[in-house]
Design an enzyme around this catalytic site. Sequence first.
Site, mmCIF file in Angstrom:
data_model
loop_
_atom_site.group_PDB
_atom_site.id
_atom_site.type_symbol
_atom_site.label_atom_id
_atom_site.label_comp_id
_atom_site.label_asym_id
_atom_site.label_seq_id
_atom_site.Cartn_x
_atom_site.Cartn_y
_atom_site.Cartn_z
ATOM 1 N N ASP A 196 0.825 -1.199 0.000
ATOM 2 C CA ASP A 196 0.000 0.000 0.000
ATOM 3 C C ASP A 196 0.861 1.252 0.000
ATOM 4 O OD1 ASP A 196 -2.663 1.426 0.534
ATOM 5 O OD2 ASP A 196 -1.417 2.104 2.213
ATOM 6 N N GLU A 236 0.473 -1.265 -5.457
ATOM 7 C CA GLU A 236 -0.648 -0.338 -5.593
ATOM 8 C C GLU A 236 -0.112 1.044 -5.938
ATOM 9 O OE1 GLU A 236 -3.506 2.696 -3.683
ATOM 10 O OE2 GLU A 236 -1.588 2.055 -2.855
ATOM 11 N N GLN A 349 -9.666 11.081 -7.558
ATOM 12 C CA GLN A 349 -10.569 9.947 -7.619
ATOM 13 C C GLN A 349 -11.991 10.429 -7.379
ATOM 14 O OE1 GLN A 349 -9.137 7.230 -4.651
ATOM 15 N NE2 GLN A 349 -7.537 6.393 -5.960
#
Length: 494
Positions: A196, A236, A349
Amino acid sequence: MTSTTPRTGPQLIAYADRLGGSVAQVAALLRGPLAGAFDGVHLLPFFTPFDGADAGFDPVDHTQVDPRLGTWTDVADLASDHAVMADMIVNHVSADSPLFRDVVARGDASEHAGLFLTLDRVFPDGVSEEDLCRIYRPRPGLPLTPMTLGDRKRLVWTTFTPQQIDIDVDSPAGQAYLDSVLDALTGAGVSLIRLDAVGYGVKTAGTSCFMTPDTYAFIDALTAAAQARGARVLVEIHSHFHRQIDIASRVDMVYDFALPPLVLHTLYTGDTAALRRWLEIRPRNAVTVLDTHDGIGVVDVGPDQIEPGREGLLSREAVDALVERIHTESAGQSRQATGWAASNVDVYQVNCTFFDALGRDRARYLTARALQLFVPGIPQIYYVGLLAGTNDMDLLARTGVGRDINRHYYTDTEVDEALADPLTATLVDLLRLRREHPAFSGDFTVSGEGPDLVMTWRLGERWAQLGVDAAHGTSVVEWNQEDGSVKTCAVTRG
């Protein structure tokens, strides 16, 4: 085009506390009503605590399962019949970690002082305005927070929020910390490690501090360490598509974060050209998603934000139109949860369930899922997406956190009702087809033009095929059985 991809079955993505309520209950769902649909599961952070400031991505203790969710024994039990993916939160820990609290109290006298990154570690000779402006960050402002450590005021590196304190991954303390996390995960049978925020993990003076050569070297070393413990690595990274292609050659798996916006673009416009182009060049060792615990990324298909001049898979105008269309399809709900409208760690996003991003159109939604399942790679289905969940505006209103719009807490009754819905039942059937049909371990081809797209998998005499009419959002899945008979699943309106 033609390629050969090993057979890889679908995986579920879920928070244990929001689907089932514990690690053991997630296992019960996978072995019960979802039996045969999934080969594995990505258990979103289940560490202590799972309900911190960033839904578990700010661990106080990354080496312990939160006892409210279970134990390492429960994780190992789940791993006995499903591949378990877990997050290795590489970049930071919680500001409430006992290790950091000791540094706050004692400063450089703390034995843990070397674990945490301060500005002077990266810029020992001072820093210029130009250097600071060059640093890439997923939200506005600088990745630094003034804090008093011991008796000194320091600038502490906080890439995401002041509650998430960055680790000095180059220090002996940082390396020992990461090793301890790897040992805890793999010791419980976790076979897939999701790195992550690893793109931000290494800070190098005079650079963007994101996906630099030093970052790549760090990823190489971390991947080797995981592989030595018997695990594979998923990286990621939200960034320009060329970086996904670059990193794919160095690790076991990367996310295909370009797929979600391209599928939406295809079904919004009826034009398959951009999706077909991506299918020609994308890495094959990809994990495919349409939705995750984060938002729907748009940076992954747009022009490069770090190296201006590199075009994206979609033009800037097409990306803007895509974002506005999501807001329209969701009746404005996504606008309330996105960018400046809510407490977000980024503004690139769009926060919205995928079902709402398609206007809750059941045919378009199943067509989107069929596209995901036919694209080469490992398909991961987010728990809200599996259950065709809608935007949780009540949770958003309570927390003010944009991403919570797509992080619903399901009761057992809600799960049962969703699984009984023909929409979810059809999706589960498609998942079982993707997992069980031998053609998906064979050769993949794609063809089509305009609104039409055909994806085909073949292995010997066995085949499975998806035909999509993007202009109408409909599709037909066909496959042959062992006896040669042909089965059909038609996704049409009405």
